[in-house]
Design a protein around this motif. Structure first.
Motif: not given
Ligand SMILES: *Cc1c(COP(=O)(O)O)cnc(C)c1O
Length: 354
Positions: A268-284, A334-343
Motif C-alpha cells: 500500500x505504501x509503495x502504491x501510495x508513493x507511486x500514485x502521489x508522483x503520478x498525480x503530481x505530474x498531472x497537476x495535482x 488500491x492494488x497496482x492495477x487499480x491505481x494504473x486504471x485510476x491514473x
C-alpha cells in the motif's frame, strides 16, 4: 421520523458512510478498505469457529487479548476489544465526557467524533487546523480537556510525530488523550509504547484497514488497566458480547500472520508513493499522506467535477462537500492495477475537461 422518537435524538445528524452503490461494478476507492483479502489464517480460523456459533462469544476475548498483548508488548489488562474501533471511541466519549466536560478535536477530522458527542449529549469544541491542514500543536498543549486526535488524521493523511503526541499527552495529565490510530500501520508512529508512562493515554486501532477486516468489525483500545476497566464498565453495560466468535477467531488468525500483514502494508505504501508522483505530474497537489489514502486537489478541476467524472467512468472516490475540502478528493490506495486504471482515467478526464 415517527412521532415516538425521543426528543433527545430529534436533532441528531447521523454519520454518512461512504456510498456502496449496487447499480454497477465500481473500482471502490472511497471507504479506505483494503484491496487485499484477509489473511488465509484468519479465513481458516473463522470457518472453523462457525461450527460453534450456538455458544455465546467470550466477553473477555481471552484468546484474542493474549495474542494482541504479545503483538503490542503490553499486558492483557491493558487491552479491550470492541465491535470496530468506532465502538471503543464511543465508549471513551461516554466514559470521560459530558455536558460539563467537553471533548476537543480538530475541525477537519473523522466525522464520527461529532456524531458520538451529539449522541451522548457531550459538549465539544472543534479546533481549526492550520491553513496547510496541519495541527497546531500549541492548541493542544495544556488544554486540560479530553482530546481526540486521529493520527494520521483523516481525510488529510497528515501525521504527527511520536514526539509531538507525547508533548500533548504529557501536558494534559488531568484529562484523557485519545489517539485514534486507524491508519498508523501505513507509515505513522504508534503511541502504544507510551501507555506505561502516561495513565491518561488511550490508543485505539482497528482491524478494518491494514488487516483487511472491515466487514468483521474489530477494534482495539490500549491503555493503562484503570482506563481499560472504565471502558469495560461501559461495555458490560451495553453489550458484553460485542465481539462475535467468528470475528474473534479471524482476529487471532490475523495477528498470527504478521508476514502477510506487513507485506500488504508495504504494498500500500509503495502504491501510495507511486500514485502521489503520478498525480503530481498531472497537476495535482497531494498532501503528504501516511495513510492508505491520498487527499488531492487539481489546480484547475474542482473536486466535485473530478468525483462525478470518475463515478461516471466506474471509479468511486470520496468527495466532501464542505468548506476547505471542496477542491479535494480522498482517494483510497488500491492494488497496482487499480491505481494504473485510476491514473489513466484521470488523465483522460483532464483531456476532456480542460
Ligand atoms: C475507519 C476509521 C475508524 C474506525 O473504523 P472501524 O471500522 O469502526 O474500526 C476510526 N477512526 C478513523 C479515523 C477511521 O478512518
Amino acid at each position: 421520523m415517527s412521532h415516538f422518537f425521543s426528543e433527545k435524538y430529534k436533532e441528531l445528524v447521523p454519520y454518512t458512510p461512504g456510498e456502496q452503490p449496487k447499480n454497477r461494478e465500481y473500482i471502490k476507492l472511497n471507504t479506505n478498505e483494503s484491496p487485499f483479502p484477509p489473511s488465509k489464517k484468519a479465513q481458516k480460523a473463522l470457518r472453523e469457529e462457525g461450527k460453534r456459533l450456538q455458544l455465546y462469544s467470550d466477553p473477555e476475548c481471552q484468546d484474542l487479548v493474549k495474542e494482541a498483548a504479545k503483538y503490542y508488548g503490553v499486558s492483557p489488562e491493558e487491552i479491550i476489544f470492541t465491535n470496530g474501533s468506532d465502538e471503543v471511541l464511543n465508549f471513551a466519549m461516554m466514559a470521560y465526557c459530558d455536558k460539563k466536560s467537553p471533548v476537543v478535536f480538530p475541525d477537519i477530522t473523522y466525522g464520527f467524533y461529532t456524531v458520538f458527542a451529539r449522541l451522548n449529549d457531550i459538549a465539544y469544541r472543534e479546533i481549526p487546523l492550520k491553513e496547510d491542514f496541519r495541527i497546531d500543536l500549541d492548541d493542544y498543549i495544556g488544554c486540560d480537556q479530553t482530546i481526540f486526535l486521529a493520527n494520521p488524521n483523516a481525510p488529510t493523511g497528515l501525521a504527527l510525530s511520536l514526539k509531538q503526541i507525547e508533548k500533548i499527552v504529557k501536558s494534559n495529565r488531568k484529562s484523557i488523550v485519545v489517539i485514534d490510530e486507524a491508519y498508523v500501520d501505513f507509515g505513522g508512529e504508534s503511541a502504544v509504547k507510551l501507555i506505561h508512562k502516561y495513565p491518561n493515554l488511550l490508543v485505539t486501532q482497528t482491524f478494518s484497514k491494514s488487516r483487511s477486516m472491515a466487514g468483521a468489525r474489530l477494534g482495539v483500545g490500549i491503555a493503562c488497566k484503570e482506563i481499560i476497566q472504565d471502558l469495560n464498565t461501559i461495555k458490560y453495560s451495553t453489550n458484553p458480547y460485542n465481539v462475535n466468535r467468528m470475528t474473534m477467531a479471524a482476529g487471532v488468525g490475523s495477528l498470527k500472520d504478521d508476514f502477510y500483514f506487513k507485506r500488504n502494508c508495504k504494498k500500500i505504501i509503495k502504491n501510495r508513493e507511486w500514485l502521489t508522483k503520478e498525480l503530481e505530474q498531472l497537476g495535482f497537489t497531494v498532501l503528504d499522506s501516511k495513510a492508505n489514502f491520498v487527499f488531492a486537489k487539481h489546480k484547475e478541476l474542482p473536486g466535485a467535477t473530478l468525483y462525478q467524472s470518475l463515478k461516471e467512468k466506474g471509479i468511486l472516490v470520496r468527495y466532501f462537500d464542505k468548506e476547505r475540502l471542496r477542491d479535494y478528493n480522498r482517494i483510497t490506495i488500491g492494488n497496482k492495477k487499480e491505481m494504473e486504471i485510476l491514473v489513466q482515467t484521470i488523465s483522460n478526464i483532464l483531456k476532456e475537461k480542460i
